[in-house]
Design a protein around this motif. Structure first.
Motif, PDB file in Angstrom:
ATOM      1  N   VAL A 179     -11.386  19.129 -24.624  1.00  0.00           N
ATOM      2  CA  VAL A 179     -10.753  17.851 -24.302  1.00  0.00           C
ATOM      3  C   VAL A 179     -10.878  17.616 -22.800  1.00  0.00           C
ATOM      4  N   PRO A 180     -10.826  16.366 -22.380  1.00  0.00           N
ATOM      5  CA  PRO A 180     -10.921  16.086 -20.943  1.00  0.00           C
ATOM      6  C   PRO A 180      -9.778  16.723 -20.176  1.00  0.00           C
ATOM      7  N   GLN A 181     -10.097  17.389 -19.074  1.00  0.00           N
ATOM      8  CA  GLN A 181      -9.079  18.018 -18.237  1.00  0.00           C
ATOM      9  C   GLN A 181      -9.079  17.463 -16.817  1.00  0.00           C
ATOM     10  N   SER A 182     -10.117  16.740 -16.441  1.00  0.00           N
ATOM     11  CA  SER A 182     -10.222  16.220 -15.082  1.00  0.00           C
ATOM     12  C   SER A 182      -9.736  14.783 -15.017  1.00  0.00           C
ATOM     13  N   ALA A 183      -8.990  14.475 -13.993  1.00  0.00           N
ATOM     14  CA  ALA A 183      -8.447  13.125 -13.830  1.00  0.00           C
ATOM     15  C   ALA A 183      -9.462  12.208 -13.156  1.00  0.00           C
ATOM     16  N   THR A 184      -9.180  10.927 -13.242  1.00  0.00           N
ATOM     17  CA  THR A 184      -9.990   9.914 -12.564  1.00  0.00           C
ATOM     18  C   THR A 184      -9.287   9.518 -11.266  1.00  0.00           C
ATOM     19  N   TYR A 185     -10.056   9.157 -10.269  1.00  0.00           N
ATOM     20  CA  TYR A 185      -9.511   8.818  -8.959  1.00  0.00           C
ATOM     21  C   TYR A 185      -9.871   7.375  -8.607  1.00  0.00           C
ATOM     22  N   ARG A 186      -8.892   6.667  -8.068  1.00  0.00           N
ATOM     23  CA  ARG A 186      -9.111   5.291  -7.631  1.00  0.00           C
ATOM     24  C   ARG A 186      -9.217   5.268  -6.114  1.00  0.00           C
ATOM     25  N   VAL A 187     -10.352   4.826  -5.639  1.00  0.00           N
ATOM     26  CA  VAL A 187     -10.582   4.729  -4.200  1.00  0.00           C
ATOM     27  C   VAL A 187     -10.461   3.265  -3.794  1.00  0.00           C
ATOM     28  N   THR A 188      -9.598   2.987  -2.838  1.00  0.00           N
ATOM     29  CA  THR A 188      -9.442   1.635  -2.312  1.00  0.00           C
ATOM     30  C   THR A 188      -9.886   1.633  -0.856  1.00  0.00           C
ATOM     31  N   VAL A 189     -10.841   0.774  -0.567  1.00  0.00           N
ATOM     32  CA  VAL A 189     -11.409   0.691   0.783  1.00  0.00           C
ATOM     33  C   VAL A 189     -11.058  -0.657   1.397  1.00  0.00           C
ATOM     34  N   ARG A 190     -10.642  -0.629   2.632  1.00  0.00           N
ATOM     35  CA  ARG A 190     -10.348  -1.866   3.380  1.00  0.00           C
ATOM     36  C   ARG A 190     -11.336  -1.979   4.529  1.00  0.00           C
ATOM     37  N   VAL A 191     -11.993  -3.121   4.591  1.00  0.00           N
ATOM     38  CA  VAL A 191     -12.983  -3.367   5.645  1.00  0.00           C
ATOM     39  C   VAL A 191     -12.537  -4.579   6.458  1.00  0.00           C
ATOM     40  N   VAL A 192     -12.436  -4.402   7.749  1.00  0.00           N
ATOM     41  CA  VAL A 192     -12.124  -5.506   8.655  1.00  0.00           C
ATOM     42  C   VAL A 192     -13.345  -5.733   9.541  1.00  0.00           C
ATOM     43  N   GLY A 193     -13.885  -6.955   9.495  1.00  0.00           N
ATOM     44  CA  GLY A 193     -15.099  -7.257  10.234  1.00  0.00           C
ATOM     45  C   GLY A 193     -14.908  -8.368  11.238  1.00  0.00           C
ATOM     46  N   PRO A 194     -16.006  -8.946  11.723  1.00  0.00           N
ATOM     47  CA  PRO A 194     -15.931 -10.045  12.693  1.00  0.00           C
ATOM     48  C   PRO A 194     -15.110 -11.217  12.163  1.00  0.00           C
ATOM     49  N   ARG A 195     -14.496 -11.958  13.085  1.00  0.00           N
ATOM     50  CA  ARG A 195     -13.642 -13.096  12.760  1.00  0.00           C
ATOM     51  C   ARG A 195     -12.492 -12.695  11.841  1.00  0.00           C
ATOM     52  N   SER A 196     -12.081 -11.434  11.930  1.00  0.00           N
ATOM     53  CA  SER A 196     -10.969 -10.899  11.127  1.00  0.00           C
ATOM     54  C   SER A 196     -11.227 -11.022   9.636  1.00  0.00           C
ATOM     55  N   ALA A 197     -12.496 -11.047   9.234  1.00  0.00           N
ATOM     56  CA  ALA A 197     -12.833 -11.079   7.803  1.00  0.00           C
ATOM     57  C   ALA A 197     -12.416  -9.749   7.180  1.00  0.00           C
ATOM     58  N   THR A 198     -11.553  -9.809   6.188  1.00  0.00           N
ATOM     59  CA  THR A 198     -11.014  -8.615   5.547  1.00  0.00           C
ATOM     60  C   THR A 198     -11.391  -8.585   4.081  1.00  0.00           C
ATOM     61  N   SER A 199     -11.937  -7.466   3.637  1.00  0.00           N
ATOM     62  CA  SER A 199     -12.322  -7.306   2.231  1.00  0.00           C
ATOM     63  C   SER A 199     -11.775  -5.992   1.717  1.00  0.00           C
ATOM     64  N   TYR A 200     -11.475  -5.990   0.419  1.00  0.00           N
ATOM     65  CA  TYR A 200     -11.019  -4.771  -0.250  1.00  0.00           C
ATOM     66  C   TYR A 200     -12.009  -4.436  -1.366  1.00  0.00           C
ATOM     67  N   VAL A 201     -12.360  -3.172  -1.452  1.00  0.00           N
ATOM     68  CA  VAL A 201     -13.271  -2.711  -2.501  1.00  0.00           C
ATOM     69  C   VAL A 201     -12.599  -1.536  -3.194  1.00  0.00           C
ATOM     70  N   GLN A 202     -12.617  -1.578  -4.521  1.00  0.00           N
ATOM     71  CA  GLN A 202     -12.057  -0.469  -5.296  1.00  0.00           C
ATOM     72  C   GLN A 202     -13.128   0.114  -6.217  1.00  0.00           C
ATOM     73  N   SER A 203     -13.047   1.415  -6.393  1.00  0.00           N
ATOM     74  CA  SER A 203     -14.003   2.091  -7.270  1.00  0.00           C
ATOM     75  C   SER A 203     -13.295   3.272  -7.931  1.00  0.00           C
ATOM     76  N   LEU A 204     -13.694   3.563  -9.152  1.00  0.00           N
ATOM     77  CA  LEU A 204     -13.174   4.724  -9.874  1.00  0.00           C
ATOM     78  C   LEU A 204     -14.217   5.831  -9.811  1.00  0.00           C
ATOM     79  N   VAL A 205     -13.795   7.005  -9.410  1.00  0.00           N
ATOM     80  CA  VAL A 205     -14.686   8.169  -9.348  1.00  0.00           C
ATOM     81  C   VAL A 205     -14.027   9.318 -10.102  1.00  0.00           C
ATOM     82  N   TYR A 206     -14.827  10.257 -10.521  1.00  0.00           N
ATOM     83  CA  TYR A 206     -14.294  11.427 -11.243  1.00  0.00           C
ATOM     84  C   TYR A 206     -15.157  12.615 -10.986  1.00  0.00           C
TER      85      TYR A 206
END
Length: 206
Positions: A179-206
């Protein structure tokens, strides 16, 4: 046939009316020109902001890879518990933080917002000039502990083999079913760029 000229007062009145109409037309054309310039300028600003935002989303891949590399460098047992105080910032929590507003999207309260100023900043690989990348990792488990004994989001592809015994697993005949024993992980990334442009990226890794 001799022509009759309009009386001088009437001609003066006609000139005044023509001048008045010309001024109205000139003002209308000026307003139309200003509106056109503002429209073009606004369109350029919007297009530029969208371009910066899309670029910042691509830069977010740097944060995903940095978080993935960090996870691979840790032992399985060390990921059973929170590791908030990592050199460089806040990086890892062993639960899914059910009530945490990680994107700051709730306007009714800010008490549950994640403090991105303390998040782990990515320095390797180096983000492009003008961009700041930071990330936080949440293990998708209800609480801390061994994934085999707590409620976690698990993937079928992460099953570990159980060569002997059937504790914690179903059995078919004399063979234990892994049976599965390893958990999944949620990575949330915040990027701040020119002109205060802000983006969030999420990904699931295991």
């Amino acid at each position: 046939i001799p022509t009759r000229r309009a009386p001088r007062p009437l001609r003066r009145a006609q000139r005044v009316v023509v001048l008045f109409i010309a001024l109205i037309v000139l003002v209308a054309m000026s307003l139309a020109g200003v509106a056109l310039i503002r429209s073009v300028d606004t369109g350029s600003v919007i297009a530029g902001n969208l371009a910066f935002r899309q670029a910042s989303m691509h830069v977010g891949d740097i944060g995903i890879e940095a978080a993935r590399s960090w996870l691979l460098s840790q032992s399985s047992a060390s990921l059973y518990n929170d590791l908030p105080s990592i050199t460089g910032g806040t990086a890892y929590y062993a639960n899914w933080a059910e009530n945490l507003d990680i994107l700051g999207s709730k306007t009714s309260t800010t008490s549950d917002d994640f403090d991105w100023s303390t998040a782990l900043a990515v320095t390797t690989p180096t983000p492009p000039t003008g961009y700041t990348v930071s990330y936080v990792i949440h293990r998708l488990c209800k609480q801390t502990g061994d994934p085999s004994s707590v409620t976690c989001v698990k993937l079928a592809g992460t099953a570990s083999s159980t060569a002997s015994g059937t504790k914690g697993a179903a059995a078919f005949g004399s063979m234990a079913i892994s049976v599965p024993q390893s958990a999944t992980y949620r990575v949330t990334v915040r990027v701040v760029g020119p002109r205060s442009a802000t983006s969030y990226v999420q990904s699931l890794v295991y």
